[in-house]
Write a protein that holds these residues in place. Structure first.
Motif, PDB file in Angstrom:
ATOM      1  N   PHE A 179      -0.050  52.299 -11.065  1.00 33.37           N
ATOM      2  CA  PHE A 179       0.777  52.093  -9.881  1.00 33.37           C
ATOM      3  C   PHE A 179      -0.012  52.323  -8.608  1.00 33.37           C
ATOM      4  N   VAL A 196       3.724  45.465  -0.148  1.00 33.64           N
ATOM      5  CA  VAL A 196       3.583  46.468  -1.194  1.00 33.64           C
ATOM      6  C   VAL A 196       4.929  46.918  -1.795  1.00 33.64           C
ATOM      7  N   PRO A 197       5.977  47.212  -0.974  1.00 35.36           N
ATOM      8  CA  PRO A 197       7.243  47.643  -1.597  1.00 35.36           C
ATOM      9  C   PRO A 197       7.794  46.631  -2.595  1.00 35.36           C
ATOM     10  N   LEU A 222      -0.468  55.482 -16.386  1.00 36.06           N
ATOM     11  CA  LEU A 222       0.560  54.654 -15.745  1.00 36.06           C
ATOM     12  C   LEU A 222       0.600  54.905 -14.241  1.00 36.06           C
ATOM     13  N   LEU A 223       0.523  56.189 -13.871  1.00 39.41           N
ATOM     14  CA  LEU A 223       0.538  56.555 -12.456  1.00 39.41           C
ATOM     15  C   LEU A 223      -0.635  55.903 -11.731  1.00 39.41           C
ATOM     16  N   ILE A 245       8.410  48.240 -11.092  1.00 38.40           N
ATOM     17  CA  ILE A 245       9.455  49.035 -11.753  1.00 38.40           C
ATOM     18  C   ILE A 245      10.186  48.179 -12.785  1.00 38.40           C
ATOM     19  N   SER A 247      -0.864  49.461  -5.432  1.00 42.36           N
ATOM     20  CA  SER A 247      -0.498  49.666  -4.030  1.00 42.36           C
ATOM     21  C   SER A 247      -1.719  50.001  -3.175  1.00 42.36           C
ATOM     22  N   THR A 296       1.004  59.059 -19.153  1.00 40.24           N
ATOM     23  CA  THR A 296       1.705  58.998 -17.879  1.00 40.24           C
ATOM     24  C   THR A 296       0.721  58.937 -16.721  1.00 40.24           C
ATOM     25  N   LEU A 297      -0.389  59.686 -16.873  1.00 37.48           N
ATOM     26  CA  LEU A 297      -1.417  59.665 -15.826  1.00 37.48           C
ATOM     27  C   LEU A 297      -1.986  58.260 -15.677  1.00 37.48           C
ATOM     28  N   ILE A 328       4.439  52.987 -22.475  1.00 34.33           N
ATOM     29  CA  ILE A 328       3.640  53.248 -21.277  1.00 34.33           C
ATOM     30  C   ILE A 328       2.409  52.344 -21.264  1.00 34.33           C
ATOM     31  N   MET A 374       5.868  46.868  -5.734  1.00 32.97           N
ATOM     32  CA  MET A 374       6.227  48.073  -6.486  1.00 32.97           C
ATOM     33  C   MET A 374       7.564  47.884  -7.192  1.00 32.97           C
ATOM     34  N   LEU A 375       8.512  47.221  -6.504  1.00 29.24           N
ATOM     35  CA  LEU A 375       9.829  47.000  -7.127  1.00 29.24           C
ATOM     36  C   LEU A 375       9.687  46.125  -8.363  1.00 29.24           C
ATOM     37  N   ARG A 380      -5.038  49.287  -1.039  1.00 29.88           N
ATOM     38  CA  ARG A 380      -5.586  48.174  -0.289  1.00 29.88           C
ATOM     39  C   ARG A 380      -7.106  48.171  -0.246  1.00 29.88           C
ATOM     40  N   VAL A 418       8.144  47.904 -15.757  1.00 33.16           N
ATOM     41  CA  VAL A 418       8.138  49.142 -16.535  1.00 33.16           C
ATOM     42  C   VAL A 418       9.405  49.233 -17.388  1.00 33.16           C
ATOM     43  N   ILE A 419      10.555  48.916 -16.772  1.00 37.41           N
ATOM     44  CA  ILE A 419      11.817  48.964 -17.527  1.00 37.41           C
ATOM     45  C   ILE A 419      11.763  47.988 -18.694  1.00 37.41           C
TER      46      ILE A 419
END
Lengths: 316, 219
Positions: B21, B97-98, B17-18, B105, B25, B14-15, B132, B101-102, B27, B108-109
């Motif tokens: 992300f 960036v948003p 993966l974090l 996601i 994001s 998980t770390l 992951i 990120m979307l 710069r 990821v799904i």
């Protein structure tokens, strides 16, 4: 509802009222120390409240009744919020009345009232602050909900007391999703409590402040209530964080002895949390207001990934 | 202790993966390199843990290899490259960036649903983290697509390799040693060549924007 339950509920309320300004004072003291300034006394927030309660209130000429009632509404919202969060005991009679979703609703209600009151007297700063507060709020709320749902998925309940009981009494297990939820929660609570990367609680530069600009017109007892409510909010958020991520040491039903043990544990955990908050605030720089949606969007998405990781790893 | 083994490895997954992300994001190039270094360190920790729990000394060697290469050597080299090229500026992203990120996601799904049936077949103790690892690969892949500067693209490539190594380690409890060494050598040579490329691109176009490479000129 047992006598002990009522007692622990009352104790939790009194504790929240008394400890909240102390926590604010602690954070401010560490902030000053870390920034090489001479630190204010730990009891400074109490002195502030005492001073404000003894002053005469000055109202704007065109202030409506809404403006007068808003501080009381906000204060009671925060008080109720801290009443349903398990701080020292999970035996809280008020807790079944409101679960984690209602808690977010309470914060939302307080936000609506403070924004309306800020716009009520019609000053430029008030309206600007209210708009910014709503911008921050509508992005922070879903992120906070997702964080709470992450814990709910593991414990299969949205009630905060049940979440704490389940997390604290289950065999020690490491939930990777809680790592993600923890990061998201930290980001949300920085934004919601007007802390440095998003807002500066001590600034008097008009263009950068959010929270301060909304309460700029208030004075005396109204201001005292709002300051106290802000402290309570910080306290409530810290306690939610402790409840979700470090639930150990909270007393259960029917154990008066554990109640006395829970208090030093809580103070210890809050002291560490407050120090870390001051550290984060010192290390980070205030971001531009237009970066805030990005910051909170990231928090939301991280929390969503937490939920997804729960699904993937088949937790709960 | 063995009870915690899958949980601990999932925690490191998980770390990773974090951090993936955080990288898409981010710069700033300097922070990007540091994030990559931390991701490498998490990968090393996961390898060591898996090696300890499954009693496979091979995985220690793989962990040490990753540490030397991805935590020490490559970050040091990248720091040196950006200092020499004088490119400590902000990184621009193609999408905002948003949106990125979307899409992330969504990826990821997609990778989680792809990995669920596969990880059920795996008998490894950390089979659950295949999803992951796959998500990390996709995210780094997307980072390579969305970034227009050369250095972030190289970091995206390296972080994708992190994800692949992690996937291989968790699903199969480690690849044969010779394959590990092969991959390590590939990455090392790849980074060296890409470093040379960066200097060449810079010399030719005065900046590291690889969109310059899309225009064909005859002269």
């Amino acid at each position: 509802m047992s006598i002990l339950g009522v007692l622990s509920q009352l104790l939790a309320l009194v504790l929240a009222l008394l400890l909240a300004p102390l926590l604010t004072g602690w954070v401010n003291q560490w902030r000053a120390r870390l920034q090489n300034k001479s630190a204010p006394g730990l009891l400074q927030p109490y002195r502030m409240l005492h001073k404000l309660f003894n002053k005469d209130s000055v109202m704007a000429e065109h202030a409506s009744p809404l403006y007068r009632t808003a501080p009381y509404v906000i204060f009671s919202c925060m008080l109720l919020a801290s009443a349903i969060i398990p701080t020292i005991s999970t035996d809280l009679p008020l807790s079944p009345a409101a679960d984690a979703i209602a808690l977010v609703g309470l914060f939302g209600l307080a936000r609506v009232f403070i924004s309306l009151a800020a716009m009520d007297v019609g000053t430029a700063f008030g309206s600007m602050g209210a708009r910014r507060e709503m911008l921050v709020g509508f992005l922070a709320e879903p992120a906070l909900l997702m964080v709470l749902f992450c814990a709910s998925m593991i414990t299969r309940s949205t009630s905060l007391t049940v979440i704490v009981e389940t997390l604290a009494h289950r065999d020690l297990a490491i939930y990777p999703s809680m790592l993600l939820a923890g990061v998201a929660f930290t980001m949300v609570s920085l934004a919601e409590n007007a802390r440095v990367p998003v807002d500066n609680p001590e600034t008097h530069l008009e263009l950068t402040m959010i929270h301060e600009s909304m309460i700029l017109e208030y004075s005396a007892r109204h201001l005292a209530l709002l300051e106290w409510a802000a402290s309570l909010k910080l306290f409530a958020y810290s306690c939610v964080g402790l409840a979700l991520f470090f639930p150990w040491g909270v007393a259960e039903a029917n154990s008066p002895l554990a109640l006395f043990l829970a208090l030093p544990v809580l103070i210890f955990k809050l002291a560490i949390g407050g120090f870390l908050l001051a550290l984060i605030e010192t290390l980070s720089a205030k971001m531009r207001i237009f970066r805030v949606p990005e910051f909170l969007g990231t928090a939301f998405l991280i929390a969503v990934i937490g939920l997804l990781v729960n699904v993937l790893l088949g937790v709960g | 202790m063995i009870k915690f083994a899958p949980q601990l490895i999932n925690l490191f997954a998980t770390l990773i993966l974090l951090l993936s992300f955080a990288m898409i994001s981010q710069r700033r190039i300097v922070t990007l390199i540091n994030l990559f270094m931390i991701q490498g360190a998490a990968l090393v920790a996961a390898s060591f843990l898996l090696g300890y729990f499954t009693h496979q000394p091979d995985l220690y060697v793989s962990g040490v290899l990753t540490m030397v290469l991805k935590v020490i050597f490559i970050p040091w080299m990248l720091h040196r490259v950006i200092r020499k090229l004088n490119v400590r500026w902000d990184v621009e992203t193609l999408f905002n960036v948003p949106t990125t990120m979307l899409i992330g996601i969504g990826l990821v799904i997609f990778s989680f649903s792809l990995a669920l049936p596969i990880s059920r077949l795996s008998d490894s103790i950390a089979g659950g983290s295949l999803g992951i690892a796959l998500a990390c690969v996709f995210l780094s892949f997307m980072m390579m697509i969305t970034r227009s500067k050369a250095v972030p693209q190289v970091i995206g490539f390296l972080s994708m390799e992190n994800g692949l190594i992690f996937a291989a380690t968790t699903v199969t409890n480690g690849m044969p040693m010779i394959v590990e060494f092969g991959i390590a050598l590939d990455v090392l040579v790849g980074v060296l060549i890409l470093g040379v490329f960066m200097f060449q691109i810079r010399e030719k176009f005065d900046n590291l924007d690889i969109h310059n490479l899309e225009a064909l000129r005859e002269d």
